[in-house]
Enzyme design. Structure first.
Site: not given
Length: 275
Positions: A155, A168
């Site tokens: 990401s 995350y």
């Protein structure tokens, strides 16, 4: 003639979103697919996960291209289930050339206030689950002796910090070094390993109330339009969220022969978000 004719790809998180997009596009390009997703519930995730109907729809779309697919319900936290799914695919297709470790979750929470299970579920799925997926699948690439390609979905959050995403971001950053070490280990086998780093993508993982509140903490009940207003400020190109197919285009390049000398790299697909 497709650019993946005769190849077989193993894809996690294939029930919907980016995983389904990868599976269907690969099939259009000539690949057979081993697809996994899970119907298991994760209590810390604030949106509905994929279900059996979602995976069945991926099967339908892949088969509509004329290619074959082996689809299994397998949680990436369950190594035995992953290994079983890969073994079933090997029995059906006789080879494996591509591994796309795509499955992941999102559960925004303040770093020092999140419950322990929120942290642990994130690491178990987004980081350890990727390692288990690779452990289950990559040995078949080695045994095949034909080389191959591994792509890991990371990401933009691996490089760019946002509040309430420590777990995350930590999981996605961890994938980068996992990729680099594995790229070195697998290079003698002519197996390439890379990560892709999307900005926001218009999938169920992003299009939900929890993410809308993450992007618009100034509003009591933000909706998609409010989220998009904020998301546009993160990207330099004029877009709020990419489509799954935008990520698939980069993944397809990485697994194709056109990228036969690309390994150990972090491929940003971020509309300039890292600038």
């Amino acid at each position: 003639m497709g650019i993946l004719d005769g190849k077989v790809a193993f894809i996690t998180g294939a029930g919907r979103g980016q995983g389904r997009s990868h599976a269907v596009r690969f099939a259009h390009e000539g690949a057979d697919i081993i697809a996994v997703d899970t119907t298991a519930k994760v209590g810390s995730v604030p949106y509905a996960l994929a279900d059996a109907a979602d995976l069945a729809e991926t099967v339908r779309q892949v088969e509509a291209t004329g290619r074959r697919i082996v689809a299994r319900d397998a949680d990436v936290r369950d190594y035995a289930a992953l290994a079983g799914a890969v073994s079933d695919g090997m029995a059906a297709f006789g080879r494996l050339d591509i591994v796309v470790a795509n499955a992941g979750i999102s559960s925004p929470a303040p770093t020092l206030e999140m419950d322990e299970d929120v942290w642990q579920d994130m690491i178990d799925i987004n980081l350890t689950g990727v390692w288990k997926s690779l452990k289950a699948a990559v040995p078949h690439l080695i045994e095949g002796g034909r080389g191959g390609s591994v792509v890991i979905t990371s990401s933009l959050a691996a490089f760019h910090a946002n509040e309430n995403t420590a777990h995350y971001s930590a999981s996605k950053a961890g994938l980068v070094m996992l990729m680099k070490v594995l790229a070195k280990e697998l290079a003698p086998h002519n197996i390439r390993v890379n990560t892709v780093h999307p900005t926001t993508v218009a999938t169920e993982m992003i299009l939900n109330d929890a993410t809308y509140r993450l992007f618009r903490p100034d509003l009591e009940s933000p909706g998609r339009a409010d989220f998009e207003e904020a998301a546009r400020t993160l990207n330099r190109l004029p877009v709020a969220a990419l489509e799954p197919e935008d990520i698939t285009a980069t993944v397809l390049h990485l697994v194709s022969d056109a990228a036969r000398y690309v390994t150990g790299t972090t491929q940003l697909v971020d509309a300039g978000g890292a600038l």
